[in-house]
Design an enzyme around this catalytic site. Structure first.
Site, PDB file in Angstrom:
ATOM      1  N   GLN A   1      -4.311  -5.344   7.257  1.00  0.00           N
ATOM      2  CA  GLN A   1      -5.289  -6.282   6.703  1.00  0.00           C
ATOM      3  C   GLN A   1      -5.209  -7.637   7.385  1.00  0.00           C
ATOM      4  O   GLN A   1      -5.927  -8.560   6.981  1.00  0.00           O
ATOM      5  CB  GLN A   1      -5.075  -6.440   5.184  1.00  0.00           C
ATOM      6  CG  GLN A   1      -5.223  -5.156   4.389  1.00  0.00           C
ATOM      7  CD  GLN A   1      -6.663  -4.649   4.323  1.00  0.00           C
ATOM      8  OE1 GLN A   1      -7.616  -5.392   4.534  1.00  0.00           O
ATOM      9  NE2 GLN A   1      -6.826  -3.370   4.041  1.00  0.00           N
TER      10      GLN A   1
ATOM     11  N   CYS B   1      -4.746   2.393  -3.642  1.00  0.00           N
ATOM     12  CA  CYS B   1      -3.504   2.912  -3.033  1.00  0.00           C
ATOM     13  C   CYS B   1      -2.347   1.933  -3.209  1.00  0.00           C
ATOM     14  O   CYS B   1      -1.515   1.765  -2.308  1.00  0.00           O
ATOM     15  CB  CYS B   1      -3.696   3.258  -1.559  1.00  0.00           C
ATOM     16  SG  CYS B   1      -4.916   4.542  -1.287  1.00  0.00           S
TER      17      CYS B   1
ATOM     18  N   LYS C   1     -10.349  -0.349  10.677  1.00  0.00           N
ATOM     19  CA  LYS C   1     -10.554  -1.541   9.841  1.00  0.00           C
ATOM     20  C   LYS C   1     -10.924  -2.754  10.693  1.00  0.00           C
ATOM     21  O   LYS C   1     -11.221  -3.821  10.164  1.00  0.00           O
ATOM     22  CB  LYS C   1      -9.287  -1.841   9.042  1.00  0.00           C
ATOM     23  CG  LYS C   1      -8.964  -0.802   7.961  1.00  0.00           C
ATOM     24  CD  LYS C   1      -7.824  -1.290   7.091  1.00  0.00           C
ATOM     25  CE  LYS C   1      -7.082  -0.174   6.387  1.00  0.00           C
ATOM     26  NZ  LYS C   1      -7.831   0.449   5.303  1.00  0.00           N
TER      27      LYS C   1
ATOM     28  N   HIS D   1       0.875  -1.173   0.000  1.00  0.00           N
ATOM     29  CA  HIS D   1       0.000   0.000   0.000  1.00  0.00           C
ATOM     30  C   HIS D   1       0.915   1.227   0.000  1.00  0.00           C
ATOM     31  O   HIS D   1       2.022   1.178   0.548  1.00  0.00           O
ATOM     32  CB  HIS D   1      -0.829  -0.057   1.287  1.00  0.00           C
ATOM     33  CG  HIS D   1      -1.911   0.973   1.405  1.00  0.00           C
ATOM     34  ND1 HIS D   1      -1.645   2.282   1.703  1.00  0.00           N
ATOM     35  CD2 HIS D   1      -3.261   0.875   1.287  1.00  0.00           C
ATOM     36  CE1 HIS D   1      -2.793   2.949   1.764  1.00  0.00           C
ATOM     37  NE2 HIS D   1      -3.790   2.129   1.509  1.00  0.00           N
TER      38      HIS D   1
ATOM     39  N   ASP E   1       3.335  -4.244   8.087  1.00  0.00           N
ATOM     40  CA  ASP E   1       2.052  -3.556   7.925  1.00  0.00           C
ATOM     41  C   ASP E   1       0.959  -4.604   8.125  1.00  0.00           C
ATOM     42  O   ASP E   1       0.734  -5.457   7.265  1.00  0.00           O
ATOM     43  CB  ASP E   1       1.986  -2.930   6.528  1.00  0.00           C
ATOM     44  CG  ASP E   1       0.598  -2.367   6.215  1.00  0.00           C
ATOM     45  OD1 ASP E   1      -0.293  -2.439   7.081  1.00  0.00           O
ATOM     46  OD2 ASP E   1       0.413  -1.873   5.091  1.00  0.00           O
TER      47      ASP E   1
END
Lengths: 154, 432
Positions: free
Chosen positions: B225, B388, B248, B145, B222
């Site tokens: 997700q 993104c 999220k 991203h 990261d």
């Protein structure tokens, strides 16, 4: 049912058979514009003669709205002087920013009135404006470079 | 093996209909009375009533500035904020003192990149060891991203370090065939996603960690997700820093998390400076608090922390293994049904193994924007565009995809609505 209000037949027809699609040679100015929110892009070339838009060509990838808008635009501005073309651009911009609340002037906008439905969808307004912003940029570049741009004469 | 064979016998451990009822927004209609089918949780998730109630309760009964003053409300607000830190830390198997609250994951990642940049002007040998110089390398992947790419580009620009990346295979997996060459001896930072927001791909964390450790690089993950969708234990991952967002994972916007290994957080200089993060302040210089306060300048995001803790409680009650299993079920359904539609191509792993519930696809002859418009007209809300991850789009030679992404409240009916919508889009644009 709402879909048809956005995707008018005029838009779908222009999308399937776009006017002005292709690399224009020779040309006076070339610009490359992107829609940073979706990645759609357009490379647009114009050729002017004594302040009149002789020809416009565009390549790139985009959704039906941006492709149809480019096609309608080419039809509208070809053969007009830059001032008149920018007046149409301004009327189109007003229409697209109206959130579906303005009644478009068909005298000025012709086929581009079909985009009135698109103005109700803020996320798609940029799609319709992409080619117009590119055109404005391109003709203004020619104007400012006017004294030095004579490639087309050769 | 055909794609349909892979879904045979799959069941979900969750009663998603019952879960859906906990989310007030999901019962609304859109576009002239159509029931909402929300398939954009990869962008942001909806919130259960308990999260909304927790925030409201904080504002109605305990609101005051945290870590300031000595009045009763101040104490209560501080207790609520720090209790939230305990809960959120426990959710990822961490200690409370190793959790930093930020604005979102983007800020968490920028915090790391800017703190590393500030290490170049270090005042202690500990900090100096983190500084990057020309010739050093930062490694990312082609599936990042922008939030885990642009901050590293900028850090390279400021320090003279070079950026290198692992590429992506045609089926959307991370290409680790040249791992040892890309993560070389000069590599100081390896930053990568746990799960791609576009492809759904789960990256081989252990393999990357092993190589990064061998060259002594700092490892940044990261987890935007992954933390919302599967059990994540930061201790087991073996990385140094983990970033994720509250919104999220059923929590409020305005709060993100940075977890750091205690020794790493202790060595990092501050990024944002000001109130709350100091130890002592003189007119000409200051000294800084220990982590996590060193990285939490300004009035803390107390209500958001309380809301995020409530989200962690909600997810824990359902169970993250059950959430992952449910999303695996929906992903399998979606992958197999989409691939049965002529002209539909999955961008990312076509099989449901080692991937999460972000399903990107192309529809031949219909631009993603137009697919999304037809879906929206039917109440099905997906994401269209480059997500993104522009370089990843370029890798696949495309400008945009349509992406459906799932969470615990989605049902098999939601997947069917997606499939029907894609077929309707093909029909509308005359490619069916």
């Amino acid at each position: 049912m709402q879909l048809e209000s956005m995707y008018q037949d005029i838009i779908l027809d222009h999308y399937r058979n776009p006017v002005g699609k292709g690399e224009l040679v020779p040309f006076d100015a070339e610009v490359h514009h992107v829609n940073p929110t979706c990645g759609d892009e357009i490379t647009l070339r114009v050729r002017l003669s004594q302040g009149v838009i002789e020809e416009v060509g565009h390549i790139g990838q985009g959704c039906s709205i941006s492709q149809a808008s480019a096609s309608v635009m080419v039809e509208l501005v070809t053969g007009r002087n830059v001032t008149a073309a920018l007046e149409i651009e301004s009327a189109f911009l007003d229409l697209m920013q109206s959130r579906g609340r303005s009644v478009p002037d068909e005298e000025v906008l012709e086929d581009a009135v079909a985009f009135a439905g698109v103005s109700k969808y803020p996320a798609r307004v940029k799609c319709a404006l992409l080619p117009w912003m590119a055109l404005k940029d391109a003709v203004l570049r020619v104007r400012t470079e006017e004294p030095t741009t004579h490639d087309k004469e050769k | 093996m055909t794609s349909s064979a892979s879904t045979a016998g799959l069941v979900s451990p969750l009663d998603a209909e019952a879960i859906k009822a906990d989310f007030p927004l999901l019962s609304r209609t859109v576009r002239d009375g159509k029931p909402l089918v929300y398939l954009d949780s990869g962008a942001t998730s909806q919130k259960p009533r308990s999260v909304l109630d927790a925030e409201r309760d904080f504002y109605e009964h305990h609101n005051a500035a945290v870590h300031r003053g000595a009045h009763q409300l101040g104490e209560e607000a501080t207790d609520a904020y720090e209790a939230a830190r305990e809960t959120i830390a426990a959710f990822i198997g961490a200690r409370a003192q190793d959790i930093v609250f930020t604005k979102n994951a983007t800020e968490s990642l920028n915090l790391i990149a800017y703190a590393l940049g500030n290490a170049s002007y270090a005042s202690t040998p500990q900090e100096q060891a983190l500084a990057l110089s020309p010739g050093d390398r930062i490694v990312v992947t082609e599936m990042e991203h922008h939030a885990n790419l642009v901050p590293w580009q900028e850090l390279c620009r400021r320090t003279g370090a070079e950026l290198a990346w692992l590429s992506v295979t045609d089926d959307g997996r991370l290409d680790i065939s040249d791992l040892d060459a890309v993560i070389n001896e000069r590599t100081k930072v390896v930053a990568f996603t746990h799960q791609s927001n576009v492809l759904g791909t789960i990256t081989p964390v252990a393999t990357l960690v092993e190589r990064a450790r061998a060259v002594g690089a700092l490892i940044v993950l990261d987890a935007c997700q992954s933390v919302p969708h599967m059990p994540v234990d930061v201790g087991e991952l073996g990385v140094d820093l983990v970033a994720f967002s509250g919104h999220k994972m059923l929590g409020p916007t305005g709060i993100g998390v940075l977890w750091g290994r205690a020794s790493v957080l202790a060595a990092l200089p501050p990024f944002i400076t000001g109130g709350s993060m100091i130890e002592t302040v003189y007119m000409d210089h200051s000294t800084y608090a220990a982590p996590p306060q060193r990285f939490e300048a300004g009035t803390p995001v107390a209500a958001q922390a309380v809301g995020l803790a409530a989200a962690c409680h909600y997810l824990s009650e359902v169970g993250m293994s059950a959430v992952a299993e449910h999303e695996h079920y929906l992903t399998s359904l979606a992958l197999s049904a989409l691939q049965e539609i002529p002209g539909v191509r999955i961008i990312g792993p076509a099989m449901a193994n080692d991937r999460g519930g972000a399903v990107s696809f192309l529809v031949d002859g219909v631009h993603a924007h137009d697919v999304g418009q037809v879906l929206d007209d039917r109440g099905v809300e997906v994401r269209v565009g480059h997500h993104c991850a522009w370089p990843l789009m370029r890798r696949f030679g495309i400008a945009a995809t349509t992406r459906a992404s799932f969470h615990l409240y989605n049902t098999a009916e939601d997947v069917h609505a997606l499939i029907d919508g894609v077929q309707a889009a093909r029909k509308f644009f005359g490619v069916a």
